[in-house]
Design a protein around this motif. Sequence first.
Motif, PDB file in Angstrom:
ATOM      1  N   THR A   1      -0.263  -2.160  -3.192  1.00  0.00           N
ATOM      2  CA  THR A   1      -1.262  -3.158  -3.584  1.00  0.00           C
ATOM      3  C   THR A   1      -2.663  -2.559  -3.524  1.00  0.00           C
ATOM      4  O   THR A   1      -3.481  -2.767  -4.432  1.00  0.00           O
ATOM      5  CB  THR A   1      -1.166  -4.400  -2.679  1.00  0.00           C
ATOM      6  N   ARG A   2      -2.950  -1.798  -2.475  1.00  0.00           N
ATOM      7  CA  ARG A   2      -4.262  -1.146  -2.363  1.00  0.00           C
ATOM      8  C   ARG A   2      -4.476  -0.158  -3.511  1.00  0.00           C
ATOM      9  O   ARG A   2      -5.561  -0.072  -4.074  1.00  0.00           O
ATOM     10  CB  ARG A   2      -4.372  -0.428  -1.025  1.00  0.00           C
ATOM     11  N   GLN A   3      -3.432   0.583  -3.836  1.00  0.00           N
ATOM     12  CA  GLN A   3      -3.513   1.550  -4.926  1.00  0.00           C
ATOM     13  C   GLN A   3      -3.781   0.851  -6.259  1.00  0.00           C
ATOM     14  O   GLN A   3      -4.621   1.292  -7.045  1.00  0.00           O
ATOM     15  CB  GLN A   3      -2.208   2.348  -4.989  1.00  0.00           C
ATOM     16  N   GLN A   4      -3.082  -0.243  -6.507  1.00  0.00           N
ATOM     17  CA  GLN A   4      -3.293  -0.988  -7.749  1.00  0.00           C
ATOM     18  C   GLN A   4      -4.703  -1.557  -7.812  1.00  0.00           C
ATOM     19  O   GLN A   4      -5.350  -1.515  -8.868  1.00  0.00           O
ATOM     20  CB  GLN A   4      -2.264  -2.123  -7.853  1.00  0.00           C
ATOM     21  N   GLN A   5      -5.182  -2.085  -6.709  1.00  0.00           N
ATOM     22  CA  GLN A   5      -6.526  -2.660  -6.683  1.00  0.00           C
ATOM     23  C   GLN A   5      -7.576  -1.576  -6.939  1.00  0.00           C
ATOM     24  O   GLN A   5      -8.510  -1.779  -7.721  1.00  0.00           O
ATOM     25  CB  GLN A   5      -6.788  -3.339  -5.338  1.00  0.00           C
ATOM     26  N   ARG A   6      -7.419  -0.417  -6.302  1.00  0.00           N
ATOM     27  CA  ARG A   6      -8.363   0.684  -6.532  1.00  0.00           C
ATOM     28  C   ARG A   6      -8.332   1.148  -7.986  1.00  0.00           C
ATOM     29  O   ARG A   6      -9.380   1.443  -8.577  1.00  0.00           O
ATOM     30  CB  ARG A   6      -8.054   1.859  -5.597  1.00  0.00           C
ATOM     31  N   ALA A   7      -7.128   1.228  -8.559  1.00  0.00           N
ATOM     32  CA  ALA A   7      -7.012   1.661  -9.957  1.00  0.00           C
ATOM     33  C   ALA A   7      -7.757   0.702 -10.876  1.00  0.00           C
ATOM     34  O   ALA A   7      -8.461   1.138 -11.797  1.00  0.00           O
ATOM     35  CB  ALA A   7      -5.544   1.756 -10.365  1.00  0.00           C
TER      36      ALA A   7
END
Length: 197
Positions: free
Chosen positions: A150-156
């Motif tokens: 989820t953090r990775q998707q949000q950063r992307a």
Amino acid sequence: MNSGRSGRLVLTARLATARRAVELLDRKQRALAVECERLELVAGRAAEDFERKARTAALWLRRSNALDGERTLLASLPEATVEVAVEYDVTMGIRHPAGVGVTFGPEPYPAGSSALVQAIREHRTALAAALELAAVQRAVVLLSAELALTRQQQRALQLRWIPKLEQQLTVLVQRLDESEREENVRLRWAARRGHES
């Protein structure tokens, strides 16, 4: 992609969708972080509980072995199996273990001392604690992995997708403004030529 006004509407809609997705991912991230923290505390307590029960079981096993000997101990092994039922829960769409139900077969009738009877009971208790610990540790692993994703998707979205859409929208708006100015100049020029004739 259409480079006119409809293209601007499409880019504006995509940008709004991306921003809304960031908000939703942020909420999901916060909820998962809270649940992961809670489960890590539960796992810590479960680990302490299991270690305490395993030490107690080992103590009674040593006592039984000293009093009854290894042959009596081996002869007292239970014939029935243990049934384990894992209970599941869902957190933010992630299915994970929430608990364990343990059903033991009937207690064997050992041909030894009361230390052997107590050793069997303590080992059953330690096994149940080990299964509870395994379930909560697995839940921590699953929810932590989802939190990282989820953090990775949000950063992307925040660092790549939204800036890319904003850049495309800026370029398109500049083109539209330039095209509109050119059209106004042409209309004024045509109007002047019409008055001169």
